[in-house]
Design a protein around this motif. Structure first.
Motif, PDB file in Angstrom:
ATOM      1  N   ALA A  33       0.821  -1.213   0.000  1.00 46.39           N
ATOM      2  CA  ALA A  33       0.000   0.000   0.000  1.00 46.39           C
ATOM      3  C   ALA A  33       0.854   1.262   0.000  1.00 46.39           C
ATOM      4  O   ALA A  33       0.566   2.224  -0.732  1.00 46.39           O
ATOM      5  CB  ALA A  33      -0.939  -0.016   1.204  1.00 46.39           C
ATOM      6  N   LYS A  40       1.152   4.132  -3.275  1.00 48.43           N
ATOM      7  CA  LYS A  40       0.860   5.567  -3.168  1.00 48.43           C
ATOM      8  C   LYS A  40       1.905   6.417  -3.879  1.00 48.43           C
ATOM      9  O   LYS A  40       1.648   7.583  -4.212  1.00 48.43           O
ATOM     10  CB  LYS A  40       0.782   5.966  -1.691  1.00 48.43           C
ATOM     11  CG  LYS A  40      -0.407   5.366  -0.953  1.00 48.43           C
ATOM     12  CD  LYS A  40      -0.354   5.691   0.534  1.00 48.43           C
ATOM     13  CE  LYS A  40      -1.500   5.023   1.279  1.00 48.43           C
ATOM     14  NZ  LYS A  40      -1.419   5.257   2.756  1.00 48.43           N
ATOM     15  N   THR A  78      -0.585   8.715 -10.788  1.00 44.31           N
ATOM     16  CA  THR A  78      -2.007   8.496 -11.021  1.00 44.31           C
ATOM     17  C   THR A  78      -2.206   8.048 -12.466  1.00 44.31           C
ATOM     18  O   THR A  78      -1.689   8.677 -13.392  1.00 44.31           O
ATOM     19  CB  THR A  78      -2.805   9.785 -10.768  1.00 44.31           C
ATOM     20  OG1 THR A  78      -2.619  10.183  -9.417  1.00 44.31           O
ATOM     21  CG2 THR A  78      -4.292   9.563 -11.046  1.00 44.31           C
ATOM     22  N   GLN A 104      -7.657  -1.816  -3.885  1.00 44.86           N
ATOM     23  CA  GLN A 104      -8.054  -0.536  -3.288  1.00 44.86           C
ATOM     24  C   GLN A 104      -7.548   0.635  -4.133  1.00 44.86           C
ATOM     25  O   GLN A 104      -8.267   1.621  -4.343  1.00 44.86           O
ATOM     26  CB  GLN A 104      -7.522  -0.430  -1.869  1.00 44.86           C
ATOM     27  CG  GLN A 104      -8.002   0.809  -1.120  1.00 44.86           C
ATOM     28  CD  GLN A 104      -7.543   0.820   0.321  1.00 44.86           C
ATOM     29  OE1 GLN A 104      -6.711   0.019   0.727  1.00 44.86           O
ATOM     30  NE2 GLN A 104      -8.089   1.726   1.116  1.00 44.86           N
ATOM     31  N   ALA A 105      -6.327   0.530  -4.635  1.00 42.36           N
ATOM     32  CA  ALA A 105      -5.765   1.591  -5.477  1.00 42.36           C
ATOM     33  C   ALA A 105      -6.550   1.734  -6.775  1.00 42.36           C
ATOM     34  O   ALA A 105      -6.738   2.850  -7.283  1.00 42.36           O
ATOM     35  CB  ALA A 105      -4.294   1.304  -5.772  1.00 42.36           C
ATOM     36  N   GLU A 127      -9.805   0.985  -7.115  1.00 44.15           N
ATOM     37  CA  GLU A 127     -11.097   1.556  -6.741  1.00 44.15           C
ATOM     38  C   GLU A 127     -11.007   3.064  -6.512  1.00 44.15           C
ATOM     39  O   GLU A 127     -11.923   3.824  -6.857  1.00 44.15           O
ATOM     40  CB  GLU A 127     -11.628   0.869  -5.477  1.00 44.15           C
ATOM     41  CG  GLU A 127     -12.075  -0.562  -5.687  1.00 44.15           C
ATOM     42  CD  GLU A 127     -12.505  -1.225  -4.383  1.00 44.15           C
ATOM     43  OE1 GLU A 127     -12.466  -0.537  -3.339  1.00 44.15           O
ATOM     44  OE2 GLU A 127     -12.871  -2.413  -4.422  1.00 44.15           O
ATOM     45  N   GLN A 128      -9.899   3.494  -5.949  1.00 39.57           N
ATOM     46  CA  GLN A 128      -9.718   4.909  -5.644  1.00 39.57           C
ATOM     47  C   GLN A 128      -9.215   5.716  -6.831  1.00 39.57           C
ATOM     48  O   GLN A 128      -9.075   6.941  -6.727  1.00 39.57           O
ATOM     49  CB  GLN A 128      -8.744   5.054  -4.468  1.00 39.57           C
ATOM     50  CG  GLN A 128      -9.286   4.471  -3.162  1.00 39.57           C
ATOM     51  CD  GLN A 128      -8.263   4.483  -2.048  1.00 39.57           C
ATOM     52  OE1 GLN A 128      -7.071   4.726  -2.282  1.00 39.57           O
ATOM     53  NE2 GLN A 128      -8.713   4.217  -0.829  1.00 39.57           N
ATOM     54  N   GLY A 129      -8.948   5.045  -7.956  1.00 39.00           N
ATOM     55  CA  GLY A 129      -8.533   5.747  -9.154  1.00 39.00           C
ATOM     56  C   GLY A 129      -7.056   6.038  -9.252  1.00 39.00           C
ATOM     57  O   GLY A 129      -6.622   6.746 -10.175  1.00 39.00           O
ATOM     58  N   GLY A 130      -6.266   5.497  -8.325  1.00 39.96           N
ATOM     59  CA  GLY A 130      -4.823   5.716  -8.395  1.00 39.96           C
ATOM     60  C   GLY A 130      -4.198   4.941  -9.533  1.00 39.96           C
ATOM     61  O   GLY A 130      -3.438   5.491 -10.336  1.00 39.96           O
ATOM     62  N   ARG A 137     -13.187  -7.638 -11.199  1.00 44.73           N
ATOM     63  CA  ARG A 137     -13.006  -6.300 -10.640  1.00 44.73           C
ATOM     64  C   ARG A 137     -12.564  -5.338 -11.730  1.00 44.73           C
ATOM     65  O   ARG A 137     -11.717  -5.660 -12.570  1.00 44.73           O
ATOM     66  CB  ARG A 137     -11.975  -6.324  -9.507  1.00 44.73           C
ATOM     67  CG  ARG A 137     -12.379  -7.193  -8.335  1.00 44.73           C
ATOM     68  CD  ARG A 137     -13.518  -6.596  -7.529  1.00 44.73           C
ATOM     69  NE  ARG A 137     -13.065  -5.460  -6.753  1.00 44.73           N
ATOM     70  CZ  ARG A 137     -12.601  -5.547  -5.508  1.00 44.73           C
ATOM     71  NH1 ARG A 137     -12.507  -6.733  -4.900  1.00 44.73           N
ATOM     72  NH2 ARG A 137     -12.223  -4.461  -4.870  1.00 44.73           N
TER      73      ARG A 137
END
Length: 392
Positions: free
Chosen positions: A216, A220, A224, A244-245, A247-250, A266
């Motif tokens: 994680a 980060k 992007t 998660q990345a 889903e968050q658009g990263g 997914r």
């Protein structure tokens, strides 16, 4: 002269098995007391290992299905085929980049969901294609983590496609460095590579140090809209963090060769069914390479591309008998071996001793024959793991 027995635990390419001459080898899937095992995906974990075993050949690069530490403790050499499937994996990585860049999977699904006549479908295609607008590879930056045989090929082909390439591998070999395109930039840390790359491709083995390499915190750091490609091993990536990345658009896409129930379906995941080395050419190359290595080891004692034994190549001495000894890497082992031979009146014509971590390996050519009593005496030395006389 006794025949060597080679047991196969998977379907192995006939081109590889054909490297074992019938006059000297017996090759079958059902054998007792094999000298060597050849396998692909079959697991040796928990399997009873016969005392006769001298070597294991994995017709591929990874050896997670082999208890390497246990084999070392028995003095059994484990071989793999590094680089034999490199071109196949390289091509799949390029495929993965194109799938991600041009939104091919989503576009494919869109077309398969269309119905109606030609006019209706044509109108739907023109109205819908804009949602799959992609981007081109030239000018984008690819970061390659791990510059072994596969990573080098991936880096070089990306250069040929017009991409900028940066690589990270603190343990790159001299041979691989020579093969790497001179314009590939060096990243000094994984973090630096992640922060600069539009695509990141992973090409490292699964060991304790690489498990969860992409986590994680490191995700980060990525740009992007970047794409992560994993054609190495699934646990190198923290899949939960990747999802998660996404889903968050990263992340733009996660392309991998390892489907899981959690990732199936997914958005942003392109998962292939472990196709990395699934070409006929790669299977042939791997089988040929590992067969040649097993033959060389069994017939001469030479070690090439072993994952647990040191590299050891000694030309055969004419008229001499050859002794091969694997032992723990502790002081005075060569001295004890030499003393046993001297006490038996056996002159050493040539000797090579190599070590790798906790294991050492010695090849000795002696004038005269090697009686069984000598071999038994050598086996009695504390620290000796295996002893054999090479059958000429």
């Amino acid at each position: 002269m006794n025949k060597y027995k080679i047991q196969t635990l998977n379907n192995i390419s006939p081109k590889g098995l054909g490297r074992f001459p019938l006059e000297r080898y017996e090759v079958a899937s059902d054998l007792s007391e094999p000298d060597g095992l050849v396998l692909r995906s079959a697991s040796l974990h928990g399997m009873a290992i016969p005392p006769s075993l001298k070597a294991v050949g994995r017709a591929g690069a990874g050896t997670n299905n082999i208890p390497v530490a246990e084999m070392s403790s028995r003095g059994v050499a484990v071989f793999n085929a590094p680089g034999a499937n490199a071109n196949a994996v390289k091509e799949l990585v390029v495929t993965g980049m194109l799938l991600a860049a041009r939104n091919i999977i989503a576009a494919w699904d869109f077309v398969h969901g269309l119905d109606g006549d030609a006019d209706t479908m044509g109108q739907a295609v023109e109205a819908g294609k804009k949602q799959f607008k992609g981007f081109e590879l030239p000018g984008r930056t690819l970061g390659v983590v791990g510059l072994g045989a596969i990573g080098v090929k991936v880096a070089n082909v990306a250069q040929d496609l017009g991409m900028q390439v940066i690589g990270y591998d603190p343990a790159i070999t001299v041979g691989n460095a020579w093969q790497l395109d001179a314009s590939v930039e060096q990243a000094h840390t994984v973090e630096e590579l992640l922060s600069r790359s539009d695509f990141v491709s992973l090409h490292v083995p699964l060991i304790d140090a690489t498990r969860g390499l992409i986590n994680a915190d490191r995700l980060k750091l990525m740009k992007t809209g970047a794409t992560l490609l994993n054609f190495s091993r699934a646990p190198i990536v923290d899949e939960t963090a990747v999802l998660q990345a996404l889903e968050q658009g990263g992340l733009h896409r996660y392309v991998c060769d390892f489907p899981t129930p959690e990732a199936r379906g997914r958005a942003g995941v392109i998962a292939l069914p472990h196709l990395g080395a699934s070409t006929q050419e790669a299977e042939d190359n791997c089988a040929v390479m590992v067969a040649d290595q097993l033959r060389d080891y069994l017939e001469t004692g030479n070690v090439r591309n072993s994952v647990n034994f040191p590299e050891a190549v000694l030309p055969m001495t004419d008229g001499a008998a050859r002794l091969a000894v694997a032992n723990r890497n502790v002081p005075n082992m060569v001295g004890q071996i030499s003393t046993v031979l001297a006490q038996r009146g056996l002159n050493i014509a040539d000797l090579l001793n190599k070590s790798r971590g906790d294991l050492a390996y010695t090849l000795v050519d002696v004038d005269g024959e090697l009686p069984d009593a000598v071999l038994d005496e050598l086996r009695g030395i504390d620290g000796v793991l295996s002893v054999r006389a090479i059958d000429h």
